[in-house]
Scaffold this active site. Sequence first.
Site, PDB file in Angstrom:
ATOM      1  N   GLY A  13      35.522  61.805   9.625  1.00 39.57           N
ATOM      2  CA  GLY A  13      35.597  63.070  10.143  1.00 39.57           C
ATOM      3  C   GLY A  13      35.444  64.228   9.305  1.00 39.57           C
ATOM      4  N   TRP A  17      40.815  69.108  10.023  1.00 39.84           N
ATOM      5  CA  TRP A  17      41.922  68.092  10.040  1.00 39.84           C
ATOM      6  C   TRP A  17      41.659  67.091   9.156  1.00 39.84           C
ATOM      7  CZ3 TRP A  17      46.355  67.450   9.111  1.00 39.84           C
ATOM      8  CH2 TRP A  17      47.246  66.498   9.506  1.00 39.84           C
ATOM      9  N   GLY A  18      40.308  66.536   9.315  1.00 41.18           N
ATOM     10  CA  GLY A  18      39.772  65.458   8.190  1.00 41.18           C
ATOM     11  C   GLY A  18      39.700  65.960   6.888  1.00 41.18           C
ATOM     12  N   GLY A 138      52.068  64.732  14.460  1.00 46.78           N
ATOM     13  CA  GLY A 138      53.178  65.514  14.307  1.00 46.78           C
ATOM     14  C   GLY A 138      52.562  67.192  14.032  1.00 46.78           C
ATOM     15  N   LYS A 193      51.156  67.402  24.296  1.00 40.42           N
ATOM     16  CA  LYS A 193      51.586  68.628  23.919  1.00 40.42           C
ATOM     17  C   LYS A 193      50.264  69.441  23.968  1.00 40.42           C
ATOM     18  CE  LYS A 193      49.309  68.426  19.795  1.00 40.42           C
ATOM     19  NZ  LYS A 193      48.491  69.613  19.250  1.00 40.42           N
ATOM     20  N   THR A 250      52.350  73.817  18.704  1.00 38.88           N
ATOM     21  CA  THR A 250      51.114  74.262  19.484  1.00 38.88           C
ATOM     22  C   THR A 250      51.587  75.202  20.610  1.00 38.88           C
ATOM     23  OG1 THR A 250      50.911  71.858  18.949  1.00 38.88           O
ATOM     24  CG2 THR A 250      49.234  72.824  20.460  1.00 38.88           C
ATOM     25  N   ASN A 258      44.458  74.960  21.558  1.00 40.98           N
ATOM     26  CA  ASN A 258      44.907  74.785  22.799  1.00 40.98           C
ATOM     27  C   ASN A 258      45.434  76.090  23.375  1.00 40.98           C
ATOM     28  OD1 ASN A 258      44.098  71.887  23.507  1.00 40.98           O
ATOM     29  ND2 ASN A 258      45.012  71.818  21.666  1.00 40.98           N
TER      30      ASN A 258
END
Length: 335
Positions: A13, A17-18, A138, A193, A250, A258
């Site tokens: 990915g 994030w990857g 996390g 979340k 978040t 989100n």
Amino acid sequence: MPSSLYAHVGIVGGGAWGTALALTAQRAGRQVTLWALEPEVVDDINTARRNQRYLPGHTIAAGITATSALADLASCDVVLLVTPAQASGAVARQLAPLVPATVPIVVCAKGIEAAAAKLMPAVVSDALPGHSISMLSGPTFAEEVAQGLPTAVTLASPDRALGEALAHALRTPTFRPYWTDDVTGVALGGAIKNVLAIACGVVEGRKLGDNARAAVLTRGFAEMARLGLAMGARLETLAGLAGLGDLTLTCNGPLSRNRSLGVAVGQGIKAADFLAGRSSVAEGFHTAPIVQALAARHQVEMPICAAVAALLHDGADIDDTIRALLARPLKGEGE
């Protein structure tokens, strides 16, 4: 732990994030092979040492090699699966004939598969039988992890020794993994979340105030805990980094996709219009109706998550939905 353990880390990915996890693994002294779907991302990393599409402003160290061939991950000692939740099963099935069963897989996608209503570790386990499946989650904004700012995460594995070894392999002076064997709690906290962050965003977009946002966050955590306990998770996990910690980040952080979706919905923008053309994924959009279905299956009340699902997928009126939540019968806080 020996520094040679898990010396070669594969990342599946090439999103933000990857890429941030690739930078982390390289800082931890690992050789990194990063697979990206887009050829332009692979070329950008290998030639310009950057990922302008998903994580601009960061130099990709020479110890990270990008590839568009999943077969190049066959020689890795551990593979981190960092694809969007709804694509993780399909990508894992492609990995199955390529990566030896002795290679542990660490799921890093936060969500629930819509088709089967399964948590990510179960989805990946079905696709990669024989592999040890762990889960990393996390309070993590990719941008801050990429910068090397202090971050703590939870790494869940049914095998404590494996979880401890993986935590040591990925640890850096600013990236601190804690291990647990509660895979269900870590996977569920990271999924729910996202739905609650959309709810907090709606509160902000509707200008309902900080009191209301705090109430949604707190009562939302109660919903997370109810479903988690019904599904076999431990409360200490849900109250830890992968649950309450990630929920707090978040729901409040300006970098949350989100939360941003919720703000737009609260301002009267249709979710589909907001998401159209965006390269990043707001997993809570897909997760909300699945959480609602899981709540019904386990006979758990989750009115905030149900309200988010109704707003995103059923065309519910925002003000009517808010009034209905506030008009629910009064009860004890622990009920």
